[in-house]
Design an enzyme around this catalytic site. Structure first.
Site, PDB file in Angstrom:
ATOM      1  N   SER A  10     -38.709 126.560   9.925  1.00 54.50           N
ATOM      2  CA  SER A  10     -40.133 126.845  10.046  1.00 54.50           C
ATOM      3  C   SER A  10     -40.551 127.913   9.039  1.00 54.50           C
ATOM      4  CB  SER A  10     -40.476 127.249  11.486  1.00 54.50           C
ATOM      5  OG  SER A  10     -41.867 127.385  11.657  1.00 54.50           O
ATOM      6  N   ASP A  61     -47.339 126.177   6.744  1.00 52.42           N
ATOM      7  CA  ASP A  61     -46.061 126.872   6.657  1.00 52.42           C
ATOM      8  C   ASP A  61     -44.993 125.891   6.175  1.00 52.42           C
ATOM      9  OD1 ASP A  61     -45.845 125.287   8.955  1.00 52.42           O
ATOM     10  OD2 ASP A  61     -44.557 126.726   9.968  1.00 52.42           O
ATOM     11  N   ASP A  75     -46.301 122.592  10.415  1.00 49.26           N
ATOM     12  CA  ASP A  75     -46.874 122.449  11.752  1.00 49.26           C
ATOM     13  C   ASP A  75     -47.840 123.590  12.068  1.00 49.26           C
ATOM     14  OD1 ASP A  75     -45.069 124.536  12.158  1.00 49.26           O
ATOM     15  OD2 ASP A  75     -44.295 123.750  14.052  1.00 49.26           O
TER      16      ASP A  75
END
Length: 580
Positions: A136, A295, A299
């Site tokens: 992430s 990012d 998401d």
């Protein structure tokens, strides 16, 4: 899990390892860790344990079936699909995931390099499970993966049973004789590098079609958009999607080195990078309507407009963006975590607001589920990072957007752009229509989580029911539970909360007296001025965050600065306090 060499035998794999295994923890965003600790064996053990757990569930519970397709995809971090020499040779995480899927008796389907919500959407519409290899937004030297059931994200209720399945797989793998194990003494597959299965383009195509269909009949024609691409996995998909919807899109800032973008913590340095890209593009292409990005695993959205001069970029926080999207979709119930901008309490969305949740998409999903159980029809939620979730199908202008109960970046970006265009407003004008309440977040990296937890514990009292404490004009505490039912305080509890208030006053002297303490997640301190400082350790990294809310952006930024200043900011002084 402690397994000794003696108990497993000198010929076992665990006895022959050349390193000390580090178990990968389970958090609200999956499993994450330093790449140097992410051996293929550790990834395989955790993934296989999760797969075997899902196979134990019924289809109604989100279960999966041996012999079925199981989908996976990856972001653009090098270690996701390659070995990383700089990280002790770790990597090829996707290869370990694919091997685990096969060994669980399922057919791995490779979605390629696509956004996390694109993978989830494709799998969920087919009632199949999925795994996304991604770190992430966290730093480059970390990575991990996230598992979805055939009905949605893993929730907190799944954590304990998953832990037991992973423990069983770990014991099984560790007990294998080293000569029979697929892993070498470094925890890497003996077979070495492996090619992944061919990519299935329908995963990407279906996600684009989801939004092209929902917004069909509308157009972004005439809107010039700058797409900050950096190393986001959805960087080309976002450009393609916007162009299909009529926008003129100028890509910029593409990077082949991974750039960790935390949409919840856009600092002056990152804004300067984006401003420089705009300064370079405007003379060539003319004024822009917006700057968009996401990012790393795409998401969480990043949206910027422009000041009145049409040259200076203006960042819009994800929690404000969520309010714009919920209004655009006509939501009748919204679920947000306690860290989100409290301007929603002053907005027309206030009557639709569910009780504030803990931070993390599983808790927002639980909040949406509670709304659906009460008969709500148009349910959504979002996080302070801007990731937007839909808990129900939502119809608009005769077109239906099916539920996607996981963080998504494309929907909020598109909804904000279409909302502004429909109303004939700039993005700055659109957001100016929200209550005048601002929020910002900051963090200290490499901040040991145990120390951060000690700080939070120093500002709270461990009580099973108390979730919030208000202080009246005389300074006496009044407590309530998660449903805002009164909790009777004993004299000892009264004394404890009065002492906690004094401690807060000591470290937050320039904020004025404390009027409220909220313990839904971390400790959220509200002052008599209405300003908020919310302290919370990260759930999956050595990071300590401070969230601020105030009636001016400048004051929000000042609160964050006071919190994270080095070496004598509030968080550092609290660190020294708990160290004794």
């Amino acid at each position: 899990m402690e397994l000794s060499n003696a108990s497993l035998g000198e010929s076992s794999l665990i006895a022959r390892l050349s390193y000390q295994p580090r178990e990968l923890g389970f958090g609200t965003s999956g499993r994450r860790g330093r790449v140097q600790d992410l051996t293929q064996m550790e990834i395989y053990i955790c993934a296989l344990g999760e797969l075997e757990y899902l196979q134990s569930l019924s289809l109604e519970q989100g279960g999966i079936t041996r012999g079925d397709d199981f989908f996976y995809a990856a972001d653009l971090r090098p270690s996701s699909t390659q070995f990383a020499p700089a990280e002790q040779g770790r990597g090829e995480i996707a290869q370990a995931i694919e091997r685990a899927i096969r060994d669980a008796g399922m057919r791995p389907v490779n979605g390629g390099a696509i956004p996390t919500p694109a993978l989830a959407y494709h799998a969920l519409t087919r009632r199949k499970g999925s795994m996304m290899i991604t770190g992430s937004h966290i730093p480059f030297d970390r990575n991990g993966y996230k598992t979805n059931t055939s009905r949605g994200e893993l929730l907190k209720d799944h954590e304990a049973p998953i832990g037991e399945y992973v423990r069983r797989v770990r014991e099984r793998i560790y007990k294998q004789p080293a000569q029979d194990s697929p892993f070498n003494e470094q925890g890497i597959f003996k077979s070495g590098h492996a090619e992944l299965s061919p990519e299935d383009p329908s995963v990407r195509e279906g996600y684009i079609r989801r939004y092209v269909d929902f917004f069909s009949g509308d157009t972004l024609a005439g809107a010039r958009v700058l797409c900050y691409q950096h190393s986001a996995v959805g960087r080309d998909l976002l450009v393609e999607l916007l162009r299909q919807l009529g926008a003129e899109v100028i890509p910029a800032g593409r990077s082949e080195e991974f750039v960790p973008i935390d949409t919840e913590n856009i600092d002056a340095e990152r804004l300067a990078v984006i401003q420089a890209l705009a300064d370079e593009a405007i003379p060539q292409h003319g004024p822009f309507f917006a700057v968009v990005s996401t990012d790393g695993d795409s998401d969480r959205p990043l949206l910027l407009g422009f000041e009145d001069d049409q040259k200076t970029v203006k960042f819009f926080g994800g929690d404000l963006l969520g309010m714009i999207v919920a209004d655009f979709l006509g939501a009748d119930a919204v679920a947000v975590p306690v860290s989100c901008n409290d301007g929603i309490d002053r907005s027309p969305l206030a009557p639709m607001l569910e009780p504030r949740t803990r931070i993390g998409s599983p808790f927002v999903i639980a909040g949406m589920s509670a709304a659906l159980a009460r008969g709500k029809q148009r349910v959504c939620g979002w996080e302070a990072n801007g990731g937007f979730l839909t808990g129900s199908d939502i119809e608009r202008n005769g077109r239906v957007l099916t539920a996607l109960p996981t963080r998504d970046a494309m929907l909020p970006l598109l909804a904000a752009l279409f909302s502004a265009r429909e109303k004939g407003l700039s993005l700055s004008e659109l957001f100016a229509g929200l209550p005048s309440r601002f929020s910002r977040a900051g963090l200290l990296k490499e901040f040991p989580r145990p120390t951060a937890l000690k700080i939070v514990n120093a500002l709270c009292y461990d009580h099973p029911r108390i979730r919030e404490v208000d202080f009246d004009s005389a300074g006496h505490p009044i407590a309530v539970d998660e449903h805002r039912n009164p909790v009777e305080l004993t004299p000892a509890l009264v004394s404890a909360f009065e002492e906690i208030r004094k401690r807060c006053d000591l470290f937050f002297q320039c904020f004025g007296p404390v009027s409220r303490l909220n313990y839904v997640d971390g400790v959220r301190i509200t002052f008599a001025s209405g300003e908020v400082a919310h302290l919370r350790p990260s759930g999956n990294a050595d990071e300590f965050r401070i969230y601020a809310a105030a009636d001016s952006l400048a004051r929000c930024e000042e609160i964050v600065r006071l919190g994270v200043a080095e070496p004598d900011g509030i968080l550092r002084r609290l660190e020294r306090h708990v160290a004794g």
